[in-house]
Motif scaffolding. Sequence first.
Motif, short mmCIF file in Angstrom:
data_model
loop_
_atom_site.label_atom_id
_atom_site.label_comp_id
_atom_site.label_asym_id
_atom_site.label_seq_id
_atom_site.Cartn_x
_atom_site.Cartn_y
_atom_site.Cartn_z
N LEU A 1 40.03 42.30 37.97
CA LEU A 1 41.06 41.26 37.93
C LEU A 1 41.18 40.47 39.24
CD1 LEU A 1 43.43 40.10 36.08
CD2 LEU A 1 44.89 41.60 37.44
N PRO A 2 41.38 41.14 40.40
CA PRO A 2 41.55 40.36 41.63
C PRO A 2 40.36 39.46 41.92
CG PRO A 2 42.17 42.65 42.00
CD PRO A 2 41.55 42.58 40.65
N PHE A 3 39.13 39.99 41.79
CA PHE A 3 37.94 39.18 42.07
C PHE A 3 37.86 38.00 41.11
CE2 PHE A 3 33.59 37.91 41.27
CZ PHE A 3 33.10 37.72 42.56
N ASN A 4 38.03 38.27 39.82
CA ASN A 4 37.87 37.19 38.82
C ASN A 4 38.94 36.11 38.97
OD1 ASN A 4 35.58 38.29 37.72
ND2 ASN A 4 36.69 39.50 36.20
N GLU A 5 40.17 36.53 39.25
CA GLU A 5 41.25 35.54 39.39
C GLU A 5 41.02 34.66 40.62
OE1 GLU A 5 43.78 34.71 37.34
OE2 GLU A 5 42.93 36.13 35.90
N ARG A 6 40.53 35.28 41.70
CA ARG A 6 40.25 34.47 42.91
C ARG A 6 39.12 33.49 42.63
NH1 ARG A 6 41.64 39.27 45.94
NH2 ARG A 6 43.60 38.80 47.01
#
Length: 335
Positions: A118-123
Amino acid sequence: MEKKYISHNSLMNWLTKLNDEGSQIYAPVAKGDKTDYKQITSVEEISMDHIQTTQSAKAVAFPRTEKLFSYKKENGDVTLQNFETTSIPETVVFGIHPCDAAGFKPLSGIFNWDTPDLPFNERMKRTTLIAVSCTQCDEFCFCTSVNGSPGNTAGSDILLTPVKDGYLAEIITEKGENLADKHSTFFEADPNINKEEYLAKVPVQFSLEELNKKISNMFESPVWKQQSERCLGCGACAYVCPTCACFDIQEDAHGSSGNRLRCWDACGFSLFTMHTSGHNPREVQSQRWRQRLLHKFSYMPERISVRGCTGCGRCSRACPVDMNIAEHLTEIASL
Ligand code: SF4
Ligand code: SF4
């Protein structure tokens, strides 16, 4: 793919406008003899004289340390506060070279190979990459040996190639198109320029075909011991690499509350694979060096169809004992 022209002044005005409108802008900033990506507040801070920044731009999507969630225990109940995606701002990364832009694909492969991160994809969703083609190179660059090139468009949303007084702008993705369309007045018509004339000439150092043929069958080869003899296991090569994604999970605990942190790590560290039992399956440096090269050139292509090296040469520039990855790959390809 649409092509346009943008003058240097218009480019700076465009970046200023995007910043004024709320996008955070990351760009190369010089400090002493080093240049690195920093969040800027004025285009005056940008420096484009370098051949390569010391660090890659991967921290934009994979920060050196990040909080995955927080927790608090109170009266027998545990409250969790999950990773907050709404606070991630729109981000423009300006001035990365094609080898860095290409590095986001292997990173994305790693962060999505089983459970999407989630954090990587959202960034990444909120990040637009405006890359600049390379007009100069040094002896460490070998993008052309790993299917890249100083003007490679793969991975960039927009690729700018410095031409007379301005840039040829190749608008590659929908994200790039949206950003350019937002302020289309800064752009002019396609200048009909052959960009190849303006690009650095990066020599091919080894045959990728030969390397691919040989490396997957080399697990037991004595070459790993011989190549890694002087490796200190300092991890500098992994920290500067645009595709290295090793991380460790740390607990930042304070009494009954705390944070779960994700921090960069490196497979070259002797403790990286140390088990709680004391057993270490990669006991010696040669096994760690083998892991580094096999992961990038055999396991990743096999499992996620992408190579873990873009030929940026950063690991060789950063190595305190002059380990040169291109020389080592050349040796393997010619065995
Ligand atoms: S392994 Fe070295 S040359 Fe390849 S992408 Fe990473 S830092 Fe660049
Ligand atoms: S930077 Fe050089 S010495 Fe340090 S771990 Fe990498 S190869 Fe080994």
